[in-house]
Design a protein around this motif. Structure first.
Motif, PDB file in Angstrom:
ATOM      1  N   GLN A  23       7.926   5.375  72.334  1.00 13.09           N
ATOM      2  CA  GLN A  23       8.825   6.083  73.243  1.00 13.09           C
ATOM      3  C   GLN A  23       9.686   7.034  72.403  1.00 13.09           C
ATOM      4  OE1 GLN A  23       9.273   4.920  76.716  1.00 13.09           O
ATOM      5  NE2 GLN A  23      10.533   6.698  77.148  1.00 13.09           N
ATOM      6  N   HIS A  24       9.856   8.267  72.877  1.00 18.11           N
ATOM      7  CA  HIS A  24      10.675   9.236  72.159  1.00 18.11           C
ATOM      8  C   HIS A  24      12.045   9.367  72.837  1.00 18.11           C
ATOM      9  CE1 HIS A  24       7.149  10.239  69.877  1.00 18.11           C
ATOM     10  NE2 HIS A  24       7.716  11.306  69.330  1.00 18.11           N
ATOM     11  N   TYR A  25      13.037   9.675  72.011  1.00 17.11           N
ATOM     12  CA  TYR A  25      14.389   9.900  72.493  1.00 17.11           C
ATOM     13  C   TYR A  25      14.837  11.289  72.057  1.00 17.11           C
ATOM     14  CZ  TYR A  25      14.061   4.926  73.190  1.00 17.11           C
ATOM     15  OH  TYR A  25      13.634   3.685  73.601  1.00 17.11           O
ATOM     16  N   ALA A  26      15.769  11.851  72.799  1.00 19.06           N
ATOM     17  CA  ALA A  26      16.268  13.185  72.485  1.00 19.06           C
ATOM     18  C   ALA A  26      17.694  13.317  72.968  1.00 19.06           C
ATOM     19  CB  ALA A  26      15.383  14.250  73.145  1.00 19.06           C
ATOM     20  N   ALA A  27      18.419  14.250  72.367  1.00 14.66           N
ATOM     21  CA  ALA A  27      19.690  14.708  72.913  1.00 14.66           C
ATOM     22  C   ALA A  27      19.378  15.852  73.868  1.00 14.66           C
ATOM     23  CB  ALA A  27      20.612  15.185  71.795  1.00 14.66           C
ATOM     24  N   ARG A  28      20.125  15.948  74.982  1.00 16.52           N
ATOM     25  CA  ARG A  28      19.849  16.996  75.969  1.00 16.52           C
ATOM     26  C   ARG A  28      21.110  17.802  76.265  1.00 16.52           C
ATOM     27  NH1 ARG A  28      18.963  15.600  82.094  1.00 16.52           N
ATOM     28  NH2 ARG A  28      21.202  16.000  82.004  1.00 16.52           N
ATOM     29  N   VAL A  29      21.006  19.101  76.001  1.00 18.32           N
ATOM     30  CA  VAL A  29      22.060  20.051  76.322  1.00 18.32           C
ATOM     31  C   VAL A  29      21.707  20.729  77.633  1.00 18.32           C
ATOM     32  CG1 VAL A  29      22.972  22.322  75.673  1.00 18.32           C
ATOM     33  CG2 VAL A  29      22.890  20.485  73.993  1.00 18.32           C
ATOM     34  N   CYS A  30      22.706  21.006  78.452  1.00 17.48           N
ATOM     35  CA  CYS A  30      22.464  21.618  79.758  1.00 17.48           C
ATOM     36  C   CYS A  30      23.567  22.624  80.051  1.00 17.48           C
ATOM     37  CB  CYS A  30      22.437  20.513  80.809  1.00 17.48           C
ATOM     38  SG  CYS A  30      22.273  21.114  82.474  1.00 17.48           S
ATOM     39  N   THR A  31      23.192  23.868  80.357  1.00 16.47           N
ATOM     40  CA  THR A  31      24.176  24.914  80.639  1.00 16.47           C
ATOM     41  C   THR A  31      24.208  25.245  82.121  1.00 16.47           C
ATOM     42  OG1 THR A  31      22.585  26.701  80.246  1.00 16.47           O
ATOM     43  CG2 THR A  31      23.849  25.918  78.349  1.00 16.47           C
ATOM     44  N   HIS A  32      25.387  25.719  82.567  1.00 11.94           N
ATOM     45  CA  HIS A  32      25.519  26.158  83.957  1.00 11.94           C
ATOM     46  C   HIS A  32      26.468  27.353  84.020  1.00 11.94           C
ATOM     47  CE1 HIS A  32      24.625  26.042  88.057  1.00 11.94           C
ATOM     48  NE2 HIS A  32      25.522  25.177  88.497  1.00 11.94           N
ATOM     49  N   LEU A  33      26.704  27.842  85.226  1.00  8.77           N
ATOM     50  CA  LEU A  33      27.418  29.105  85.397  1.00  8.77           C
ATOM     51  C   LEU A  33      28.802  29.120  84.798  1.00  8.77           C
ATOM     52  CD1 LEU A  33      28.678  29.542  89.079  1.00  8.77           C
ATOM     53  CD2 LEU A  33      28.084  27.339  88.108  1.00  8.77           C
ATOM     54  N   PHE A  34      29.474  27.960  84.709  1.00  7.09           N
ATOM     55  CA  PHE A  34      30.849  27.944  84.223  1.00  7.09           C
ATOM     56  C   PHE A  34      30.943  27.835  82.703  1.00  7.09           C
ATOM     57  CE2 PHE A  34      29.867  23.726  86.166  1.00  7.09           C
ATOM     58  CZ  PHE A  34      29.637  23.030  84.988  1.00  7.09           C
ATOM     59  N   ASN A  35      29.819  27.652  82.006  1.00 15.85           N
ATOM     60  CA  ASN A  35      29.843  27.589  80.549  1.00 15.85           C
ATOM     61  C   ASN A  35      29.973  28.994  79.953  1.00 15.85           C
ATOM     62  OD1 ASN A  35      27.557  24.963  80.970  1.00 15.85           O
ATOM     63  ND2 ASN A  35      29.558  24.682  80.020  1.00 15.85           N
ATOM     64  N   THR A  36      30.300  29.044  78.663  1.00 13.38           N
ATOM     65  CA  THR A  36      30.414  30.318  77.953  1.00 13.38           C
ATOM     66  C   THR A  36      29.599  30.251  76.665  1.00 13.38           C
ATOM     67  OG1 THR A  36      32.344  29.704  76.608  1.00 13.38           O
ATOM     68  CG2 THR A  36      32.773  30.591  78.826  1.00 13.38           C
ATOM     69  N   ARG A  37      29.220  31.409  76.160  1.00 12.74           N
ATOM     70  CA  ARG A  37      28.504  31.453  74.886  1.00 12.74           C
ATOM     71  C   ARG A  37      29.350  30.894  73.755  1.00 12.74           C
ATOM     72  NH1 ARG A  37      26.369  35.459  77.912  1.00 12.74           N
ATOM     73  NH2 ARG A  37      24.135  35.918  77.659  1.00 12.74           N
ATOM     74  N   GLU A  38      30.634  31.158  73.806  1.00 13.33           N
ATOM     75  CA  GLU A  38      31.514  30.717  72.731  1.00 13.33           C
ATOM     76  C   GLU A  38      31.572  29.196  72.642  1.00 13.33           C
ATOM     77  OE1 GLU A  38      32.080  34.759  73.761  1.00 13.33           O
ATOM     78  OE2 GLU A  38      32.329  32.997  75.086  1.00 13.33           O
ATOM     79  N   GLU A  39      31.703  28.520  73.790  1.00 12.56           N
ATOM     80  CA  GLU A  39      31.777  27.061  73.728  1.00 12.56           C
ATOM     81  C   GLU A  39      30.425  26.458  73.369  1.00 12.56           C
ATOM     82  OE1 GLU A  39      33.063  25.279  77.357  1.00 12.56           O
ATOM     83  OE2 GLU A  39      31.497  26.197  78.584  1.00 12.56           O
ATOM     84  N   ILE A  40      29.333  27.123  73.773  1.00 16.15           N
ATOM     85  CA  ILE A  40      28.001  26.657  73.382  1.00 16.15           C
ATOM     86  C   ILE A  40      27.837  26.762  71.872  1.00 16.15           C
ATOM     87  CG2 ILE A  40      25.533  27.203  73.514  1.00 16.15           C
ATOM     88  CD1 ILE A  40      26.110  28.100  76.454  1.00 16.15           C
ATOM     89  N   ASP A  41      28.224  27.908  71.298  1.00 11.03           N
ATOM     90  CA  ASP A  41      28.113  28.087  69.846  1.00 11.03           C
ATOM     91  C   ASP A  41      28.934  27.042  69.105  1.00 11.03           C
ATOM     92  OD1 ASP A  41      26.545  30.282  70.341  1.00 11.03           O
ATOM     93  OD2 ASP A  41      28.101  31.761  69.910  1.00 11.03           O
ATOM     94  N   GLN A  42      30.155  26.838  69.548  1.00 11.25           N
ATOM     95  CA  GLN A  42      31.023  25.867  68.882  1.00 11.25           C
ATOM     96  C   GLN A  42      30.442  24.459  68.992  1.00 11.25           C
ATOM     97  OE1 GLN A  42      34.940  25.391  70.617  1.00 11.25           O
ATOM     98  NE2 GLN A  42      35.834  24.838  68.646  1.00 11.25           N
ATOM     99  N   ALA A  43      29.962  24.089  70.179  1.00  9.29           N
ATOM    100  CA  ALA A  43      29.425  22.741  70.379  1.00  9.29           C
ATOM    101  C   ALA A  43      28.179  22.504  69.534  1.00  9.29           C
ATOM    102  CB  ALA A  43      29.110  22.525  71.857  1.00  9.29           C
ATOM    103  N   ILE A  44      27.273  23.470  69.490  1.00  6.55           N
ATOM    104  CA  ILE A  44      26.044  23.274  68.721  1.00  6.55           C
ATOM    105  C   ILE A  44      26.342  23.270  67.223  1.00  6.55           C
ATOM    106  CG2 ILE A  44      23.799  24.325  68.147  1.00  6.55           C
ATOM    107  CD1 ILE A  44      23.583  25.123  71.099  1.00  6.55           C
ATOM    108  N   GLY A  45      27.359  24.018  66.787  1.00  6.88           N
ATOM    109  CA  GLY A  45      27.786  23.924  65.392  1.00  6.88           C
ATOM    110  C   GLY A  45      28.247  22.520  65.043  1.00  6.88           C
ATOM    111  N   ILE A  46      29.010  21.911  65.953  1.00  5.84           N
ATOM    112  CA  ILE A  46      29.455  20.530  65.731  1.00  5.84           C
ATOM    113  C   ILE A  46      28.268  19.573  65.742  1.00  5.84           C
ATOM    114  CG2 ILE A  46      30.777  18.639  66.772  1.00  5.84           C
ATOM    115  CD1 ILE A  46      32.788  20.825  67.724  1.00  5.84           C
ATOM    116  N   MET A  47      27.321  19.786  66.668  1.00  4.83           N
ATOM    117  CA  MET A  47      26.134  18.934  66.719  1.00  4.83           C
ATOM    118  C   MET A  47      25.337  19.021  65.418  1.00  4.83           C
ATOM    119  SD  MET A  47      24.756  19.683  70.574  1.00  4.83           S
ATOM    120  CE  MET A  47      25.936  19.929  71.898  1.00  4.83           C
TER     121      MET A  47
END
Length: 445
Positions: free
Chosen positions: A413-437
């Motif tokens: 069985q495989h496991y994964a982390a899952r990121v999900c974006t929607h209309l209220f997200n921003t590129r800036e918070e995505i960049d910051q979050a993935i940098g932390i990840m």
């Protein structure tokens, strides 16, 4: 002072509207930073998990409260609105169908259960589905198998960046036999975020005379969805994920008319799982063979006695807000943010770490599953993924989730982390979050 708004429109203050008395902006033209302000988002958190539950607009919360208070204070007749007639009609219009084909249920899970338990299946019949379906789909089919002696053929979906729609359609086509009665699949898979080639699979089913069941939990509020044009017989959806309605809301589509251009097959025999409303003697009218319904099939499923009045009103308001912003516009926004996140994840972890499709545009969605650890075999270790998502939430206030799924040819069985974006997200918070990840994944590797 309250500003007047034309029917069907709503205003959002622009940068100078409230301070300088400027004209309000219409939602269709409002900038995304203004639209973000509509949502009850905690500014100290980064919400990248709408595939689990969305963030409600303040107006939806207010509608729940207002309608509940009106009933409590006025002692309205709770039985009269239990059919949700106006709300079902409004929601149906948002998705290209009519009131008699829409049920406001509690969630996609309940919708799936009502569909599967109502299918006209018998011993020896066969259902083709996949191992990447939600637990509610597979558990309900297993119940029906145990009850009636069916065969459930469960396909293992391909995973990875280079998966194509042709691969998926060919996999289903090869599984169909003369005993097959039902094709069941997710619109967007919960675990890897694969946007299934829904119309092609429905056309495949029609060529073989099969009933189609779509777990559409992740479709409303994300995809500019015309349920009738898909050609499916049944679609069970969530109202609280991408549609950002209240918890405890879902949308169930039951095909109740025949439009040959979308699905020329007769309506399937269906035994609705009901609460109160069904003939106590005799049978409903014969199912229609035309584009005019013979009866309100959805009402049999909808009617639930003293149901929550506020639930349907709040979900309908969420749908109205989406219509005002523009469902096509919302889909483009969510998909563009998903592409942005996918690119950042590839930069951080490499294409080989991505379990979700990234090349075939027909299969891409804003839900992206990935392995944040250096060792590919870490994808077999559930403890690493639960620790990863827990630390993101606890230490950094970033909300994602982990998923689990089968991979063709792998005994694990495989496991994964899952990121999900929607209309209220921003590129800036995505960049910051993935940098932390990326930093956390390296530390935990």
């Amino acid at each position: 002072m309250t500003q007047s708004v034309k029917p069907g429109e709503r205003s959002v203050p622009g940068p100078a509207a409230t301070a300088n008395g400027g004209s309000p902006r219409r939602l269709r033209d409002a900038p995304w930073e203004s639209i973000r302000e509509l949502f009850a988002l905690d500014p100290t958190t980064t919400h990248l998990n709408t595939g689990t539950v969305g963030a409600m607009p303040y107006e939806v919360l207010d509608t729940m409260d207002r309608v509940t208070r009106e009933w409590t204070g006025g002692l309205a007749d709770v039985y009269k609105p239990s059919g949700y007639y106006e709300h079902r009609a409004l929601i149906g219009r948002a998705f290209g169908v009519d009131q008699d084909e829409i049920v406001i249920c509690h969630n996609a899970t309940e919708g799936v259960a009502r569909i599967i338990q109502g299918l006209d299946l018998h011993e020896g019949d066969e259902v083709v589905t996949t191992s990447h379906e939600c637990y509610s789909v597979l558990s309900n089919f297993n119940l029906v198998r145990n009850r009636y002696g069916l065969t459930i053929k469960t396909l293992t979906m391909p995973t990875g960046y280079d998966v194509t729609a042709d691969e998926i359609v060919e996999l289903f086509e090869a599984a169909i036999t003369p005993r097959t009665k039902v094709l069941a699949f997710a619109g967007i898979t919960l675990f890897t975020g694969t946007m299934m080639p829904m119309r092609r699979l429905c056309e495949l089913a029609q060529r073989h005379g099969l009933t189609t069941v779509i777990d559409g939990a992740l479709l409303p509020g994300l995809v500019n969805l015309d349920m009738r044009a898909l050609g499916a017989d049944f679609i069970a959806c969530s109202g609280s994920k991408f549609q950002c309605g209240p918890l405890g809301t879902g949308i169930l589509y039951l095909r109740n008319k025949v439009f040959p251009e979308y699905n020329p097959l007769p309506l399937p025999t269906f035994w609705p799982v009901i609460s109160t409303w069904y003939p106590m003697i005799g049978s409903p009218p014969p199912r229609t063979r035309t584009s005019v319904e013979s009866d309100d099939t959805a009402l049999y499923v909808q009617s639930a006695g003293s149901a929550s009045i506020a639930r349907g009103a709040a979900l309908a308001r969420a749908c109205e807000i989406w219509d005002e912003i523009g469902r096509d516009r919302i889909e483009r926004r969510a998909m563009e943010l998903g592409d942005h996140a996918r690119g950042r994840l590839v930069e951080a972890f490499g294409k080989e770490s991505i379990f979700s499709p990234g090349e075939d545009p027909l299969l891409k969605s804003p839900l992206i599953a990935f392995n944040p650890f250096r060792d590919p075999e870490a994808a077999w270790n559930i403890k690493k993924f639960t620790a990863f998502t827990d630390r993101l939430e606890r230490e950094h206030r970033i909300w994602i989730r982990w998923t689990e799924f089968d991979v063709p040819g792998s005994p694990h069985q495989h496991y994964a982390a899952r990121v999900c974006t929607h209309l209220f997200n921003t590129r800036e918070e995505i960049d910051q979050a993935i940098g932390i990840m990326a930093r956390l994944g390296e530390e935990m590797s």
